[in-house]
Design a protein around this motif. Sequence first.
Motif, short mmCIF file in Angstrom:
data_model
loop_
_atom_site.label_atom_id
_atom_site.label_comp_id
_atom_site.label_asym_id
_atom_site.label_seq_id
_atom_site.Cartn_x
_atom_site.Cartn_y
_atom_site.Cartn_z
N LEU A 24 0.90 -1.03 0.03
CA LEU A 24 -0.14 0.16 0.03
C LEU A 24 0.80 1.22 -0.02
O LEU A 24 0.53 2.16 -0.65
CB LEU A 24 -0.94 0.08 1.23
N GLN A 25 2.01 1.35 0.64
CA GLN A 25 2.88 2.33 0.66
C GLN A 25 3.63 2.55 -0.69
O GLN A 25 3.52 3.81 -1.15
CB GLN A 25 4.07 2.03 1.78
N VAL A 26 3.71 1.64 -1.41
CA VAL A 26 4.34 1.96 -2.73
C VAL A 26 3.35 2.44 -3.56
O VAL A 26 3.23 3.21 -4.37
CB VAL A 26 4.95 0.62 -3.32
N LEU A 27 1.87 1.88 -3.56
CA LEU A 27 0.91 2.19 -4.67
C LEU A 27 0.32 3.61 -4.00
O LEU A 27 -0.28 4.23 -4.80
CB LEU A 27 -0.02 1.28 -4.28
N SER A 28 0.55 4.01 -2.81
CA SER A 28 0.06 5.14 -2.39
C SER A 28 0.14 6.74 -3.26
O SER A 28 -0.73 7.51 -3.69
CB SER A 28 0.13 5.57 -0.75
N PRO A 29 1.51 6.54 -3.63
CA PRO A 29 1.63 7.96 -4.62
C PRO A 29 0.89 7.67 -5.78
O PRO A 29 0.65 9.07 -6.38
CB PRO A 29 3.20 7.83 -4.84
N PHE A 30 0.68 6.62 -6.26
CA PHE A 30 0.09 6.68 -7.61
C PHE A 30 -1.63 6.69 -7.65
O PHE A 30 -2.29 6.99 -8.42
CB PHE A 30 0.04 5.43 -8.20
#
Length: 760
Positions: A24-30
């Motif tokens: 979720l942390q990696v996807l959050s910027p997208f």
Amino acid sequence: MPDDTKDHDATENSRSGKSLWGFLQVLSPFYRPYRFWLACILAAMAMQIAFEICLPLSLKYLIDEAIVPRNTERLVLILSLLAAAALVTTISLLGMDYAYAVLETGVLGDIRVRLFNHLQGLSMGFFSRWPVGDIMSRFGTDLASVEQAVTASLPCALYSLTGLLFGVALLFRIEWRLASIMVIWMTVSFFLARLLETRAARSNYAAKQEEGKVSALVQENLGAQAVIKGFGLQEIVRDRFVAQIGVLRRVKLRASLFNYVMQRIPQASSLTGGFVVVGIGAYLAYRGEMSVGDLVAFNGLLFGVTGHVGSLTWAVPLVLQATAGIARIEDILREQPRVQDPPDGLTLEGDRHDVRFRQVTFSYDGATPNLRGVELTIHKGQHVALVGPSGSGKSTVLNLLLRLYDPDSGEVSLGDVDLRRVRQDCLRRRIGVVFQESLLFNTTIRENIRMGKLDASLEEIERAATSAGVTDFADRLPDRLETVVGERGNRLSGGQRQRIGIARAILRDPGILALDEATSALDPATETAINATLRRVGQNRTVVSVTHRLASVVRADTIFVFDRGELTEAGRHEELLQKNGVYARLWEKQSGLALSADGESAAVSGDRLRDIPVLARLSQELLSEAAGMFVTESCPESREVVREGDAGDKFYIVVRGRLAVLKSMPSGETRQQAVMEIGDHFGEISLLSNVPRTATLRTITPCIFLTLSRSQFLGLLAKAPAVRADVESAMANRLERDRSAADGPAEPGRGDPSGERPEV
């Protein structure tokens, strides 16, 4: 020093244990650019959850306050509220579907664009370390698993988790004792599943890695079909593929077992726990401690909670697979290019500058130096050549000039400006480069030329095409410059592709024209024509040519000679011959070999044959006779000329082209030990006895050979019986030296101007 700051294997190990939270942390910027649509989805989801929870709860009021007391008004009111809630929920779900479509297409598109753009900025060393198939798998299977998570499993997990929390809260409101039993039961089951999460994530990551290896193997196979079919390697490549699939099966089996166990533990727990709770609830209602409406509502909510548990256990393994996919994508996104522009990058004034290398040292792998303390100056307007044995460092000089790499120490400058202070786009606008193979894009000839200067006018493109001789063949094509060249330019000949590459290079009117083996893959007639074109378009420019064909550099203003990473000699052709050094030995090795203009026939002089140890003891008369026995043979690029272990019965002299000497290691891998070029020879011992080849030779470029069979050579020796004993003794000594050298093999790619090589 490695080209990029992140090591592939270290990155792999550091990311292999990524958790759901990390995903979720990696996807959050997208997700940030789509906050509005995400809020709409969450609002609609909350409305849907509220309706699904209120529906079983309404049964309590229908039974206890409307049906049992026969209250018509209350019945109509409750049913009307339910109908209105159903209508509003349906409308909100339609809006949520639209928001989902916007969100999923936007997020996945942004990930693809970011990944692709990031690849464009990485240094060349990254692409030499990462297999193409492995990179492609990031765009394929890894993004597919992320897409599955974004579009289905992640929303399902979020919806189920939210519904589970609200459902449990209402269960406590109805009957806290039954709810407590259910929560304790589910907490234990989720804790057990959580213990497996890290192992499951690692197993899924390992499975993705093996899938990437399979993709790389398929990619390699598709690009090597000519070699595979030409040498009957189908069985070998099938075995390699089956072995890799076997590894993938074992890793996937482990990952699948973890996923299924994680799915089953909460599901089985909720089913057994639900049975226990229903039984206790029925007992409480039987004793009058619960109303019938409470029991019905509790059971309805309990079945809803159980459904959410089932959905959650379905979604979590898919999200775990996506964590492996996003971790592998992040492996690339975390790579940083070594060659970067400084914050205050300079722009060069003017187009003509001297090129200077000041004590330049460089290594591709950080262990073996490819250049050592190189000091040279190329004055503006000069035509210079960089020559030397394979692996001597001449192409590395060109790579540093183009700033595909930066030196480990020392300085490369244009004028007095260190290239590390110059913006890369500014530098490369001043250099036109023609590679050994001019890679073309699957578009028109005109658009391929335009790649050299994207804002070029039609008139500029026409002039470049005419100067490079492109119009000479394009005018005969039906669509002329609008002809589509096909993938990698496969609808055109090698000479035609090179002419387009030259036109692309000179379109930007560069001050420096860099030629990296620009004619080595062409036939002699085409090479002659292309060289004439290069001389014409190189007028009034600085021309830096990397070549192994010394006949093409005799008119160069300066020839720089490299050997084992050092600049050993510099001067004009005549001066270098008088020094009797590396250049003179290379020139001697390439002399005495003749090739017809059409490349169909080659010849060798008797004097040249005297330089070959196995023939040196023959008389001049027999040498002249032997020269007439040699047969011309040709072999295209990427083909095996001889294979390790095969019987040898023929001797070869390389007249044109380059070959890799490949040796099988005890570990099973194949390692390149040397490169053979014009004038090199192999197969001497096969002239005397039918012994197996000790290495595989594969063409790097199209090659032309002169060959002599054992039967012809033995016929020569029969005319001079006294010579045969000397020849056999000399070859025995040569084999003994080769056996000793086998304990310390040559460095990969390193040439040997002396011609002394292990016998093949």
